[in-house]
Design an enzyme around this catalytic site. Structure first.
Site, PDB file in Angstrom:
ATOM      1  N   HIS A   1      47.263  38.967  38.003  1.00 26.57           N
ATOM      2  CA  HIS A   1      45.854  39.109  37.629  1.00 26.57           C
ATOM      3  C   HIS A   1      45.755  40.163  36.527  1.00 26.57           C
ATOM      4  O   HIS A   1      45.955  41.346  36.776  1.00 26.57           O
ATOM      5  CB  HIS A   1      45.020  39.496  38.845  1.00 26.57           C
ATOM      6  CG  HIS A   1      43.544  39.490  38.581  1.00 26.57           C
ATOM      7  ND1 HIS A   1      43.012  39.175  37.350  1.00 26.57           N
ATOM      8  CD2 HIS A   1      42.490  39.746  39.396  1.00 26.57           C
ATOM      9  CE1 HIS A   1      41.696  39.255  37.427  1.00 26.57           C
ATOM     10  NE2 HIS A   1      41.350  39.600  38.646  1.00 26.57           N
TER      11      HIS A   1
ATOM     12  N   HIS B   1      39.657  30.982  38.944  1.00 30.43           N
ATOM     13  CA  HIS B   1      39.885  32.430  38.963  1.00 30.43           C
ATOM     14  C   HIS B   1      41.053  32.706  39.910  1.00 30.43           C
ATOM     15  O   HIS B   1      41.963  33.428  39.565  1.00 30.43           O
ATOM     16  CB  HIS B   1      38.600  33.142  39.404  1.00 30.43           C
ATOM     17  CG  HIS B   1      38.695  34.629  39.336  1.00 30.43           C
ATOM     18  ND1 HIS B   1      39.072  35.304  38.194  1.00 30.43           N
ATOM     19  CD2 HIS B   1      38.471  35.593  40.276  1.00 30.43           C
ATOM     20  CE1 HIS B   1      39.067  36.609  38.432  1.00 30.43           C
ATOM     21  NE2 HIS B   1      38.719  36.809  39.683  1.00 30.43           N
TER      22      HIS B   1
ATOM     23  N   CYS C   1      36.819  41.991  36.055  1.00 34.36           N
ATOM     24  CA  CYS C   1      37.748  40.893  35.797  1.00 34.36           C
ATOM     25  C   CYS C   1      37.114  39.710  35.083  1.00 34.36           C
ATOM     26  O   CYS C   1      37.778  38.713  34.812  1.00 34.36           O
ATOM     27  CB  CYS C   1      38.381  40.460  37.112  1.00 34.36           C
ATOM     28  SG  CYS C   1      39.053  41.894  37.962  1.00 34.36           S
TER      29      CYS C   1
END
Lengths: 396, 339
Positions: free
Chosen positions: A326, A291, A158
């Protein structure tokens, strides 16, 4: 000052362009909803940030032949990369040494998982054997954009796109390239939906980053690209600079394959490195695009790291994953685009669905749109494998 | 700008390249669809509790990385950079088949967790407790070269002094079988088995005695057979090296009809001894990392194993080696080394 950004393109659950993304962000309109395009048993139990266009829609809009072997990752990527070049007013890529760097985690998985058992016998399916590997979408996009020189792909879970942007900046600073189209693309897939399901970090509700009662993340899909150009090109072409990438840092948490450490060491180091490179002090940061995946582990670890860097003066922060879900490898560049919009609009976007601060840190994200003077934005991207990266964007 | 040196080179391949002190002496011919690597004694490099969950590529990668660090007498690198073309394909296939076989039920996370492309880099960092810069490149036949170029950039720009860099790929079972079928359906397809392996290196800006210098490298996504010649000329000119200075060319020939690219490059450096290696280790996206190991050994030992010679003679006094690789006419890379 850093490396100049002169163009951006994006497609995500909150819009198919920078303009659409901006209006969704300004209207606090999330794109997270029920899954449409993928057949999975879990569709009733998850919420996702899905791009509304189907593969057929994308094929038409991109004017590709119907028998192409683009995966959805490739289609989304090409859509956003073309838009970025257009936004930067680049017609002739061969005029300067131009590179293309893309990030992905799933690569061609969306087609592999559909056709794996037909690869042996079905000639129609066989065209997707070669599109499985992670470099395939990158190669196709580069070829379509006529970028023939430096082309590569990064995959650090990620944090992938943040690392791609960092590499682009370093190549320009070193004088190896004049211009880089850089970003990332990841399509939703049954593979990732099931993977995150086994980790039990996927929420069946709208994700609530940094909330005490957060239940996990919503997966998303997206592609976004930036155009970075050297100061020489900017001067010669008299280009308008959208924002500057002024700092970046990459560190490893070296704690666990999937979990973040309690003290957020990797995140702390990445933020410190980025501040140092940007020659900024923590108090210079006006907004943090966190994040903030909304998993119990990430949000706590990141909050602790934020407190370690910023002490009692943690700047205004929010996680825009409450808008897009996400988007894995693309997250770093999706949030780079949002950070640049924030700099342009002098506006901070809210962290949706937040109600209660977590007891461990008491940190409270921004929960409604705020007009504010914003000079420097710090954006975090962390991934499996302990990969932690931070980017800092500064007002043009 | 700092120079770049190789302080160690380690390779796990289908040949006996990892254990012992020999250099490609007892080569065994390879044939068939695929050829596995000769696996090392993993417990010499990885704790059994950790290696139990690791797939082949992770075990090969971590072992090769640890030995490369040992050989360079380096405990903590300033960066860990890996390249892998197919990533952790074993665990990817495993998780995918459980999804299909169990109809999305009763899945466990282990194979998903280990399926991400950065698993090798992550496991190396975890084993060393190394919090430094960590990156993974996954761009087909320039996956390793991208990693090496990142290392070159970090060293030249003085962002790091000692870097662990490597390339790794494992065979897996299913996708590779389909890739082989597609290849065999084409009479001009790849003529060597598909292979696997891991090659790791410590690269440094510090000049040790006898260190091999990585003079420069270049990558390009697409090129014609003509433009590749122009690119090689530019590359050599830029580095103030004449084509006649090159003693050895190591080319990534795999027998398919794109070998004509190697012919094209070979004609420019006419008096070189040309070597090949994929007939010994097979073709895979990071196979070219084996050729860097080979070049390192040749320059250090000043010896050219017979099994590698494609064209020319086994000369002595080898100073410059050029590596050239491409895959299906794309993802070209040049690496220039100097004693």
């Amino acid at each position: 000052m850093g490396v100049a950004i002169t163009g951006m393109g994006i497609i995500s659950a909150i819009g198919h362009s920078v303009v659409e993304s901006k209006s969704s962000l300004l209207a606090s309109k999330s794109g997270i909803a029920t899954l449409k395009h993928i057949q999975t048993k879990h569709s009733g139990n998850i919420k996702v940030g899905e791009v509304s266009l189907s593969n057929a829609d994308l094929t038409t809009q991109l004017q590709l032949p119907e028998d192409h072997n683009y995966t959805r990752t490739g289609l989304l990527g090409l859509f956003a990369a073309k838009a970025a070049l257009k936004d930067a007013n680049i017609n002739d890529v061969s005029k300067y040494r131009t590179g293309f760097i893309s990030a992905t985690t799933v690569g061609g998985m969306d087609m592999t998982e559909l056709y794996l058992k037909q690869f042996a016998t079905d000639p129609e399916a066989q065209k997707y054997i070669q599109s499985h590997h992670a470099g395939d979408s990158t190669q196709k996009i580069a070829d379509t954009l006529h970028i023939t020189e430096f082309v590569t792909t990064i995959s650090t879970a990620c944090s992938s796109a943040a690392n791609a942007i960092m590499l682009a900046a370093r190549l320009i600073k070193a004088g190896k390239l004049d211009r880089v189209v850089v970003g990332g693309t990841d399509a939703l897939s049954k593979f990732t939906i099931n993977g995150f399901k086994t980790l039990m970090i996927q929420s069946d509700e709208l994700c609530a980053p940094f909330d005490a009662d957060r239940k996990g993340l919503n997966l998303g899909e997206a592609a976004a690209y930036l155009v970075l150009e050297s100061d020489e090109v900017i001067a010669k072409e008299q280009k308008t600079v959208l924002a500057y990438l002024s700092g970046y840092g990459n560190a490893n948490d070296a704690f666990h394959q999937t979990a973040s450490s309690e003290n957020g060491e990797g995140a702390f180091l990445a933020m410190q490195k980025a501040l140092e490179l940007a020659q900024l002090n923590p108090e210079h940061i006006n907004y943090i695009n966190a994040h903030g995946t909304a998993t119990p582990n990430n949000d706590l670890s990141e909050s602790v790291a934020l407190q370690r860097v910023f002490g009692n003066n943690v700047p205004a922060f929010s996680s825009t994953k409450s808008f897009t879900g996400h988007t894995l490898a693309a997250a770093g560049v999706v949030e780079a685009v949002f950070s640049i919009i924030a700099l342009q609009e002098q506006t901070i976007f809210p962290n949706l669905n937040f109600k209660t601060p977590m007891p461990e840190t008491g940190l409270q994200p921004v929960t409604s749109m705020v007009k504010k003077e914003v000079q420097h934005i710090l954006s975090n991207s962390f991934g499996f494998g302990g990969n932690c990266s931070t980017l800092i964007f500064s007002k043009a | 700008m700092k120079n770049v040196y190789l302080h160690s080179a380690v390779s796990i391949s289908a040949q006996n390249t990892f254990a012992g002190d020999g250099f490609l002496e007892d080569m065994k011919p390879i044939s068939g669809n695929t050829v596995p690597a000769q696996y090392p004694n993993y417990k010499d490099y990885i704790a059994p509790s950790a290696s139990r969950r690791m797939a082949t590529g992770v075990k090969m990668g971590v072992s090769a990385a640890n030995k490369a660090l040992q050989n360079a007498q380096l405990e903590q690198p300033d960066a860990i950079i890996t390249g892998t073309g197919m990533g952790c394909i074993e665990d990817t296939e495993k998780f995918l088949n459980t999804i299909i076989g169990n109809d999305e039920e009763f899945l466990t996370p282990t194979s998903f967790i280990q399926s991400t492309h950065n698993t090798v880099g992550a496991q190396i960092a975890l084993g060393l407790k190394c919090k430094a810069y960590n990156n993974t490149y996954v761009h087909a036949a320039v996956s390793f070269e991208s990693a090496l170029m990142d290392a070159q950039l970090l060293l030249q720009q003085e962002e790091a002094k000692h870097i662990l860099v490597g390339g790794v790929d494992e065979l897996g079972i299913e996708i590779i079988t389909h890739m082989r079928h597609m290849e065999d359906a084409n009479s001009n397809g790849i003529q060597v088995p598909f292979g696997e392996g891991a090659s790791f290196f410590v690269v440094s800006s510090e000049a040790k005695s006898n260190a091999i210098q990585l003079v420069d490298m270049d990558l390009c996504s697409t090129a014609s057979e003509n433009t590749i010649q122009l690119k090689l000329n530019d590359f050599l000119n830029k580095n103030l090296v004449q084509a006649s200075d090159i003693d050895v060319l190591i080319a990534g020939r795999n027998g398919d009809n794109f070998d004509s690219y190697y012919d094209s490059v070979s004609t420019l450096v006419e008096n070189v001894t040309e070597l090949h290696y994929k007939h010994l280790i097979g073709e895979f996206y990071t196979a070219s990392s084996f050729s860097l190991w080979t070049a390192y050994e040749i320059l250090n030992r000043q010896a050219l194993p017979k099994s590698l010679i494609f064209k020319g003679e086994a000369k002595s006094n080898i100073n410059y080696i050029l590596l050239y690789n491409q895959f299906k006419g794309r993802d070209h890379s040049f690496i220039l080394l100097k004693r």
